[in-house]
Write an enzyme that holds these catalytic residues in place. Sequence first.
Site, PDB file in Angstrom:
ATOM      1  N   GLY A 185      -0.669 -43.431  41.489  1.00 59.48           N
ATOM      2  CA  GLY A 185       0.347 -42.983  40.532  1.00 59.48           C
ATOM      3  C   GLY A 185       1.732 -43.114  41.134  1.00 59.48           C
ATOM      4  O   GLY A 185       1.950 -43.884  42.074  1.00 59.48           O
ATOM      5  N   ARG A 186       2.641 -42.325  40.603  1.00 59.67           N
ATOM      6  CA  ARG A 186       4.047 -42.466  40.999  1.00 59.67           C
ATOM      7  C   ARG A 186       4.282 -42.232  42.485  1.00 59.67           C
ATOM      8  O   ARG A 186       5.092 -42.908  43.103  1.00 59.67           O
ATOM      9  CB  ARG A 186       4.903 -41.489  40.187  1.00 59.67           C
ATOM     10  N   ILE A 187       3.560 -41.260  43.067  1.00 60.32           N
ATOM     11  CA  ILE A 187       3.817 -40.963  44.487  1.00 60.32           C
ATOM     12  C   ILE A 187       3.333 -42.132  45.343  1.00 60.32           C
ATOM     13  O   ILE A 187       3.976 -42.518  46.325  1.00 60.32           O
ATOM     14  CB  ILE A 187       3.154 -39.631  44.901  1.00 60.32           C
TER      15      ILE A 187
ATOM     16  N   ARG B 194      -4.878 -33.922  47.549  1.00 61.45           N
ATOM     17  CA  ARG B 194      -5.581 -32.647  47.475  1.00 61.45           C
ATOM     18  C   ARG B 194      -6.672 -32.599  48.539  1.00 61.45           C
ATOM     19  O   ARG B 194      -7.397 -33.586  48.755  1.00 61.45           O
ATOM     20  CB  ARG B 194      -6.214 -32.464  46.096  1.00 61.45           C
TER      21      ARG B 194
ATOM     22  N   GLU C 106      -7.748 -24.528  51.826  1.00 63.85           N
ATOM     23  CA  GLU C 106      -6.460 -23.993  52.268  1.00 63.85           C
ATOM     24  C   GLU C 106      -6.080 -22.797  51.393  1.00 63.85           C
ATOM     25  O   GLU C 106      -6.485 -22.759  50.220  1.00 63.85           O
ATOM     26  CB  GLU C 106      -5.367 -25.078  52.193  1.00 63.85           C
TER      27      GLU C 106
ATOM     28  N   HIS D 205       0.548 -27.956  53.824  1.00 63.95           N
ATOM     29  CA  HIS D 205       0.888 -28.281  52.428  1.00 63.95           C
ATOM     30  C   HIS D 205       2.390 -28.124  52.160  1.00 63.95           C
ATOM     31  O   HIS D 205       2.809 -27.296  51.358  1.00 63.95           O
ATOM     32  CB  HIS D 205       0.077 -27.390  51.462  1.00 63.95           C
ATOM     33  N   ILE D 206       3.157 -28.976  52.825  1.00 65.99           N
ATOM     34  CA  ILE D 206       4.621 -28.897  52.655  1.00 65.99           C
ATOM     35  C   ILE D 206       5.186 -30.170  52.023  1.00 65.99           C
ATOM     36  O   ILE D 206       6.376 -30.440  52.130  1.00 65.99           O
ATOM     37  CB  ILE D 206       5.334 -28.616  53.999  1.00 65.99           C
TER      38      ILE D 206
HETATM   39  C1  DGY Z   1       1.962 -29.950  43.677  1.00 62.94           C
HETATM   40  O1  DGY Z   1       3.030 -29.909  43.078  1.00 62.94           O
HETATM   41  O2  DGY Z   1       0.886 -30.082  43.090  1.00 62.94           O
HETATM   42  C2  DGY Z   1       2.034 -29.811  45.149  1.00 62.94           C
HETATM   43  O3  DGY Z   1       0.855 -30.107  45.760  1.00 62.94           O
HETATM   44  C3  DGY Z   1       2.518 -28.434  45.499  1.00 62.94           C
HETATM   45  O4  DGY Z   1       3.815 -28.535  45.927  1.00 62.94           O
END
Ligand code: DGY
Length: 424
Positions: free
Chosen positions: A151-153, A248, A277, A297-298
Amino acid sequence: MPLLTKRDDIEVVLWTEDRVSDRQWLLENVKGAVGIVIVFSELVDAELLDAAGPNLKVVSTMSVGYEHIHVPELAKRNIRLGYTPDVLTDAVADISVMLALMAGRNANETMGIVREGLWPKFIWAPFALCGPQLSTSGVSPSRTVGFLGFGRISHATLARLIPFGVTDCIYSSNPNSSTSHKKERDEKLLGQHQPQLKSLRAVDLDTLGRESDVLFILAPGGPSTQHLVNEDFLRKMKKHSVLVNAGRGTVVDSDALAKALREKWIWGAGIDVVEGEPNVGKDHPLLKEPRCNILPHIGSASFETRLAMATLAVDNCLAESFFVISIAITETDPVFFFIFSPATWYHAKMKSPSKICHMDSFSSNAANDVVPDGKSFLPQIFDPHAIHYCLNAAVDLLPLCSLLVIYSRTFTPCLRLIERPIAV
Ligand code: DGY
């Protein structure tokens, strides 16, 4: 927060601590709410929705992922869901590249040497503490990056990797998303990154495991992706490959990854998300692996991005107009009906308006290239750009329409734009 607190027409009940709210507090305070703004670690299930009661119209999560929300429960109650795509794309792509570099170049292991005061004892040697380089070089002129989830990321991550000399890109993504859409998109992406990028193709999981030098996991969680990266998958990967997970935690079997690192099936891992987590204590198997670079998870944790996410989450919650556009084509009788998100609009464009086309499939989460199985529920998820797409759609399709009606979020026709004989 002023977005909410400055409005005197809204009563705001606020969890004031800078941490996830207590479940009990939430259950007690949600009663009678019209909208809720939550974060990704807060579970929205039947219990919470029952506690809220019939006034609840919107659940707005400050996250792009929405696995913590039981969407069918929302659908049953006709409650809308807002999420925050786009605004965190760059921050997560940045951190994905950072993790790839950290994992390849042994950041955790080598920083450990410094932190523990062992540097003075370290004996330099030509290949000591070396790792595989992310950028291409004379001796290693090609690099294949793999994406699980495209996807976009993933696209933003790929763009960042082009200057590193990446030559080939492979990906596996949601099998339910439209193939023609993927083909057109891939041609465009390849065009953007040529001549550096030589190829871009969709592959099966097996090929993804075997061919990736660096594998980025940027897929959503949930049952359909649970442990896609398991022992079997990891055993197929190259010995010098690096695995990055900024999607995830549930996509990767942690025990299998720990084993893969311990037994050196792969070079290293950079992970921002871990299954289970935040309960990742010192005794977690992944923490025992020096080649495992773990962040808590940052991915979206930059000031700019979190501000944009918070603003969008509040805007989504407050959105007065939730538009659905419905186009009736009288000559052929059907109703061409669609719900707005960029991906849905795309599907709508693909359909021939002269055919019966009832777009009651669910609006998709283009961010993760996934179409949730939501056949039975109508517009629950809305995209912040809905209005933009709505108006574009109207302009493009106007010549084909005899009747164009925009519906408000209550689905009562609120505005009839045009009514005229069909033009084609
Ligand atoms: C999201 O937006 O789903 C991220 O994993 C949390 O910042």
